[in-house]
Design a protein around this motif. Structure first.
Motif, PDB file in Angstrom:
ATOM      1  N   ASP A   1       0.857  -1.181   0.000  1.00 19.30           N
ATOM      2  CA  ASP A   1       0.000   0.000   0.000  1.00 19.30           C
ATOM      3  C   ASP A   1       0.892   1.230   0.000  1.00 19.30           C
TER       4      ASP A   1
ATOM      5  N   ASN B   1      -3.564   5.531  -2.918  1.00 23.02           N
ATOM      6  CA  ASN B   1      -4.718   6.424  -2.733  1.00 23.02           C
ATOM      7  C   ASN B   1      -4.193   7.855  -2.864  1.00 23.02           C
TER       8      ASN B   1
ATOM      9  N   LEU C   1      -1.434   8.773  -0.418  1.00 16.06           N
ATOM     10  CA  LEU C   1      -0.125   8.136  -0.663  1.00 16.06           C
ATOM     11  C   LEU C   1       0.574   8.776  -1.859  1.00 16.06           C
TER      12      LEU C   1
ATOM     13  N   LYS D   1      -9.991   2.541  -8.499  1.00 18.80           N
ATOM     14  CA  LYS D   1     -10.419   2.559  -7.094  1.00 18.80           C
ATOM     15  C   LYS D   1     -11.475   3.658  -6.924  1.00 18.80           C
TER      16      LYS D   1
ATOM     17  N   PHE E   1     -11.259  -0.965   5.847  1.00 18.66           N
ATOM     18  CA  PHE E   1     -10.116  -0.294   6.494  1.00 18.66           C
ATOM     19  C   PHE E   1      -9.990  -0.768   7.950  1.00 18.66           C
TER      20      PHE E   1
ATOM     21  N   ARG F   1      -8.490   1.685  10.722  1.00 15.82           N
ATOM     22  CA  ARG F   1      -9.364   2.833  11.039  1.00 15.82           C
ATOM     23  C   ARG F   1     -10.615   2.384  11.787  1.00 15.82           C
TER      24      ARG F   1
ATOM     25  N   ALA G   1      -7.413  -3.573   4.112  1.00 20.36           N
ATOM     26  CA  ALA G   1      -6.562  -2.379   3.996  1.00 20.36           C
ATOM     27  C   ALA G   1      -6.437  -1.694   5.352  1.00 20.36           C
ATOM     28  N   SER G   2      -5.656  -0.615   5.369  1.00 21.79           N
ATOM     29  CA  SER G   2      -5.379   0.094   6.628  1.00 21.79           C
ATOM     30  C   SER G   2      -4.836  -0.890   7.668  1.00 21.79           C
TER      31      SER G   2
ATOM     32  N   ARG H   1      -2.067  -2.186  10.084  1.00 22.57           N
ATOM     33  CA  ARG H   1      -1.097  -1.424  10.877  1.00 22.57           C
ATOM     34  C   ARG H   1       0.013  -2.283  11.480  1.00 22.57           C
TER      35      ARG H   1
ATOM     36  N   THR I   1      -3.293  -5.514   2.001  1.00 22.59           N
ATOM     37  CA  THR I   1      -2.410  -4.476   1.482  1.00 22.59           C
ATOM     38  C   THR I   1      -1.884  -3.675   2.647  1.00 22.59           C
TER      39      THR I   1
HETATM   40  O1  G3P Z   1      -5.285   1.251   2.048  1.00 21.46           O
HETATM   41  C1  G3P Z   1      -5.791   2.263   2.862  1.00 21.46           C
HETATM   42  C2  G3P Z   1      -4.715   2.786   3.715  1.00 21.46           C
HETATM   43  O2  G3P Z   1      -3.762   3.469   2.937  1.00 21.46           O
HETATM   44  C3  G3P Z   1      -5.171   3.614   4.834  1.00 21.46           C
HETATM   45  O3  G3P Z   1      -4.269   3.356   5.845  1.00 21.46           O
HETATM   46  O4  G3P Z   1      -3.146   3.694   7.978  1.00 21.46           O
HETATM   47  O5  G3P Z   1      -4.103   5.655   6.712  1.00 21.46           O
HETATM   48  O6  G3P Z   1      -5.608   4.053   7.832  1.00 21.46           O
HETATM   49  P1  G3P Z   1      -4.291   4.250   7.166  1.00 21.46           P
END
Ligand code: G3P
Length: 221
Positions: free
Chosen positions: A6, A28, A31, A87, A133, A136, A167-168, A170, A187
């Motif tokens: 990601d 995204n 990023l 996306k 996510f 989050r 996704a998201s 950690r 990811t």
């Molecule tokens: O794929 C989604 C991701 O980039 C968001 O990650 O850590 O900002 O919640 P985060």
């Protein structure tokens, strides 16, 4: 389960590819901005460079929030390379755009998913991938892994083909838990993938193997 990174950072993407375990990339707008990629032409060029490194699917996110804009942008993105996945955010016009892309054989990733209801709608519209996510959701004191589990059960019961792309992420623990809960893809930053390598007993065991080998070699001269 597939492993995506990601990030829009080309060095990190190349390093993940060199590891031999990379199946794709997600990006995204945050990023892309983090890498200093601004302006439509530069954004399209950057996606092209990513698709030249990775043969697996590369998610490129639309900025528009209206149906016509999403379709216009999505067509432009999909024309970059056959492995581009458009996306699209989970909003009303996004669902409509995903249906349109599905009917026109353009792969999609429905992003910003926080509930099973949203996951149901995205699958019904024909999304190729769904991005819940995890991190989050955890940030709100709900449980991101429970969400993956619920969606996986629902998709299996209903026979939906949409792939769950956790996704998201950690941490390395999130990757393992997402795999156990039924995610088709995770990811995350390369750092979380590399974290899966670590165990102190591996380091201790390897040091002992090498010490024993060296001792035996020294004994014979
Ligand atoms: O794929 C989604 C991701 O980039 C968001 O990650 O850590 O900002 O919640 P985060």
């Amino acid at each position: 389960m597939k492993f995506f990174v990601d990030t829009a950072n080309l060095d990190q993407i190349s390093e993940a590819k060199d590891l031999g375990i990379l199946d794709g990339v997600t990006t995204n707008p945050s990023l892309m901005a983090k890498e200093g990629i601004v302006g439509r032409e530069n954004i399209l060029k950057h996606y092209k460079m990513i698709t030249e490194i990775v043969s697996g699917d590369v998610s490129a996110e639309v900025i528009s929030t209206d149906f016509d804009g999403m379709v216009r942008e999505g067509k432009e993105l999909a024309a970059i390379a056959p492995n581009i996945v458009v996306k699209v955010p989970m909003i009303k016009d996004g669902v409509k755009a995903i249906s349109w892309f599905t009917q026109n054989n353009i792969k999609t990733n429905c992003t910003l998913i926080f509930s099973a209801g949203q996951a149901l709608l995205a699958a019904k519209a024909g999304a190729t991938y769904l991005s819940p996510f995890i991190g989050r959701v955890d940030d709100t004191s709900w449980d991101g892994i429970d969400l993956i589990h619920d969606i996986a059960h629902m998709y299996q019961t209903q026979g939906f083909m949409t792939e769950i792309l956790a996704a998201s992420i950690r941490s390395p623990k999130h990757i393992v838990q997402a795999a156990q809960a039924g995610a088709d893809v995770v990811t995350c930053p390369l750092k979380s993938i590399l974290g899966l390598l670590n165990h102190p007993l591996t380091d201790i065991g390897l040091a002992k193997f090498l010490a024993d080998h060296n001792k035996a070699e020294a004994a014979v001269g």
